[in-house]
Each structure stands twice: as structure tokens, then as C-alpha cells.
Design a protein around this motif. Structure first.
Motif, PDB file in Angstrom:
ATOM      1  N   ALA A 156       0.830  -1.205   0.000  1.00  0.00           N
ATOM      2  CA  ALA A 156       0.000   0.000   0.000  1.00  0.00           C
ATOM      3  C   ALA A 156       0.869   1.262   0.000  1.00  0.00           C
ATOM      4  O   ALA A 156       0.605   2.219  -0.739  1.00  0.00           O
ATOM      5  CB  ALA A 156      -0.934  -0.002   1.208  1.00  0.00           C
ATOM      6  N   VAL A 157       1.910   1.258   0.816  1.00  0.00           N
ATOM      7  CA  VAL A 157       2.821   2.408   0.865  1.00  0.00           C
ATOM      8  C   VAL A 157       3.506   2.589  -0.483  1.00  0.00           C
ATOM      9  O   VAL A 157       3.619   3.709  -1.008  1.00  0.00           O
ATOM     10  CB  VAL A 157       3.843   2.261   2.013  1.00  0.00           C
ATOM     11  N   LEU A 158       3.984   1.490  -1.083  1.00  0.00           N
ATOM     12  CA  LEU A 158       4.613   1.572  -2.404  1.00  0.00           C
ATOM     13  C   LEU A 158       3.638   2.079  -3.462  1.00  0.00           C
ATOM     14  O   LEU A 158       4.014   2.867  -4.334  1.00  0.00           O
ATOM     15  CB  LEU A 158       5.167   0.202  -2.810  1.00  0.00           C
ATOM     16  N   LEU A 201       3.264   5.888  -2.946  1.00  0.00           N
ATOM     17  CA  LEU A 201       4.465   6.585  -3.410  1.00  0.00           C
ATOM     18  C   LEU A 201       4.549   6.578  -4.940  1.00  0.00           C
ATOM     19  O   LEU A 201       4.913   7.579  -5.564  1.00  0.00           O
ATOM     20  CB  LEU A 201       5.718   5.952  -2.809  1.00  0.00           C
ATOM     21  N   SER A 202       4.222   5.462  -5.553  1.00  0.00           N
ATOM     22  CA  SER A 202       4.247   5.380  -7.017  1.00  0.00           C
ATOM     23  C   SER A 202       3.220   6.320  -7.645  1.00  0.00           C
ATOM     24  O   SER A 202       3.505   6.986  -8.635  1.00  0.00           O
ATOM     25  CB  SER A 202       3.964   3.947  -7.472  1.00  0.00           C
ATOM     26  N   ALA A 203       2.039   6.366  -7.074  1.00  0.00           N
ATOM     27  CA  ALA A 203       0.987   7.238  -7.609  1.00  0.00           C
ATOM     28  C   ALA A 203       1.394   8.704  -7.503  1.00  0.00           C
ATOM     29  O   ALA A 203       1.053   9.514  -8.366  1.00  0.00           O
ATOM     30  CB  ALA A 203      -0.319   6.997  -6.865  1.00  0.00           C
ATOM     31  N   ALA A 204       2.122   9.062  -6.462  1.00  0.00           N
ATOM     32  CA  ALA A 204       2.564  10.447  -6.302  1.00  0.00           C
ATOM     33  C   ALA A 204       3.737  10.766  -7.223  1.00  0.00           C
ATOM     34  O   ALA A 204       3.855  11.881  -7.736  1.00  0.00           O
ATOM     35  CB  ALA A 204       2.957  10.699  -4.847  1.00  0.00           C
ATOM     36  N   ALA A 205       4.618   9.791  -7.463  1.00  0.00           N
ATOM     37  CA  ALA A 205       5.822  10.045  -8.255  1.00  0.00           C
ATOM     38  C   ALA A 205       5.577   9.981  -9.758  1.00  0.00           C
ATOM     39  O   ALA A 205       6.290  10.623 -10.523  1.00  0.00           O
ATOM     40  CB  ALA A 205       6.902   9.042  -7.870  1.00  0.00           C
ATOM     41  N   ALA A 259       5.035  13.362 -11.683  1.00  0.00           N
ATOM     42  CA  ALA A 259       6.273  14.148 -11.693  1.00  0.00           C
ATOM     43  C   ALA A 259       7.253  13.561 -12.700  1.00  0.00           C
ATOM     44  O   ALA A 259       7.901  14.299 -13.447  1.00  0.00           O
ATOM     45  CB  ALA A 259       6.891  14.177 -10.301  1.00  0.00           C
ATOM     46  N   TYR A 260       7.354  12.252 -12.751  1.00  0.00           N
ATOM     47  CA  TYR A 260       8.248  11.593 -13.709  1.00  0.00           C
ATOM     48  C   TYR A 260       7.786  11.855 -15.143  1.00  0.00           C
ATOM     49  O   TYR A 260       8.599  12.172 -16.007  1.00  0.00           O
ATOM     50  CB  TYR A 260       8.309  10.092 -13.429  1.00  0.00           C
ATOM     51  N   GLN A 261       6.498  11.729 -15.394  1.00  0.00           N
ATOM     52  CA  GLN A 261       5.978  11.976 -16.738  1.00  0.00           C
ATOM     53  C   GLN A 261       6.221  13.420 -17.164  1.00  0.00           C
ATOM     54  O   GLN A 261       6.558  13.687 -18.315  1.00  0.00           O
ATOM     55  CB  GLN A 261       4.485  11.646 -16.808  1.00  0.00           C
TER      56      GLN A 261
END
Length: 142
Positions: free
Chosen positions: A17-19, A22-26, A29-31
Motif C-alpha cells: 500500500a505504501v509503495l 508513493l508510485s501514484a505520487a511520483a 512528476a516523472y511523466q
């Protein structure tokens, strides 16, 4: 003697869940970073094409081969190798008929509901136009 301890299902789900969070937030920004990088490369190739046209003008006294045809651009796509993200072309504007004027454009490819065009004139004015839902917003690029 200590009992062997493994990872419980609850701990594993918590880590996942934490990963996920974090992935959804990052990801956005990466795109955004990737898109800015691709845009910077298209701008660099527009400028490379402009240098080519200036050299062509100094040799031939015109930016054109004939009154109705342009020389082939050395960099017609960005990136130059691999899958093209931008197509670099001569812009279709009335002033492009003048011998001493050109507009180069980098048009972003494969964008479903958005348009992105970067234009560069022989005077060095560069402009980025983004369109979405029938609304176009343009700004100068420095």
C-alpha cells in the motif's frame, strides 16, 4: 531457541500500500520530467535546423530552393533515432512565401486530446503553443 519469524500478510499488504501511494505520487512528476526533456530536445533540433537554414541562406541568398520548395531539414524528427515524439517541418504561414522569412515548427505526435506546437522564426522568436479542449495557450520560450 528463537522461533523463526517470517513476514505476515498484514505487513506485506502495508508495504504494498505504501509503495502504491508513493508510485501514484511520483508518476506524474516523472511523466512531466520526461515531457520537458523531450521538448528540450525538440527545441535543440529546431535551433539546429535554423543554423542549417542560415548557412543555406548565406550560400544561396534565399531560405528556399525554389519559390515553392524548401531544402530538406537535417533533423526532421525528434528524437532523430528511435520513435519520433515531434515532427519538425516548415510552418504553413503566409509569410513563408517570402524569400527572407521562415517558420519552423515542431509538432508533438501521438497526443490524443492535446496539441503542442513549438515554432521558431528566422528572427529567433520561439513560441510554445499548447491546446486542449479547443483552447490554445501560447508563451514565448527563452
Amino acid at each position: 531457541m528463537l522461533a523463526a519469524r517470517g513476514v505476515t500478510l498484514l505487513e506485506l499488504l502495508l508495504v504494498l500500500a505504501v509503495l502504491g501511494i508513493l508510485s501514484a505520487a511520483a508518476l506524474p512528476a516523472y511523466q512531466g520530467h520526461v515531457q520537458r526533456s523531450q521538448r528540450a530536445q525538440a527545441i535543440a533540433l529546431l535551433q539546429e535546423n535554423a543554423v542549417f537554414l542560415e548557412e543555406f541562406y548565406h550560400r544561396h541568398g534565399s531560405y528556399k530552393l525554389t519559390p515553392t520548395s524548401w531544402p530538406a531539414l537535417p533533423a526532421p524528427a525528434s528524437p532523430p533515432d528511435g520513435m519520433a515524439r515531434y515532427r519538425l517541418i516548415f510552418g504553413s504561414v503566409p509569410r513563408n512565401t517570402d524569400d527572407g522569412y521562415y517558420v519552423l515548427r515542431a509538432i508533438r505526435l501521438q497526443v490524443a486530446d492535446e496539441t503542442e506546437v513549438i515554432s521558431l522564426t528566422q528572427t529567433g522568436i520561439m513560441k510554445l503553443c499548447l491546446g486542449r479542449d479547443g483552447v490554445e495557450r501560447c508563451e514565448l520560450v527563452h
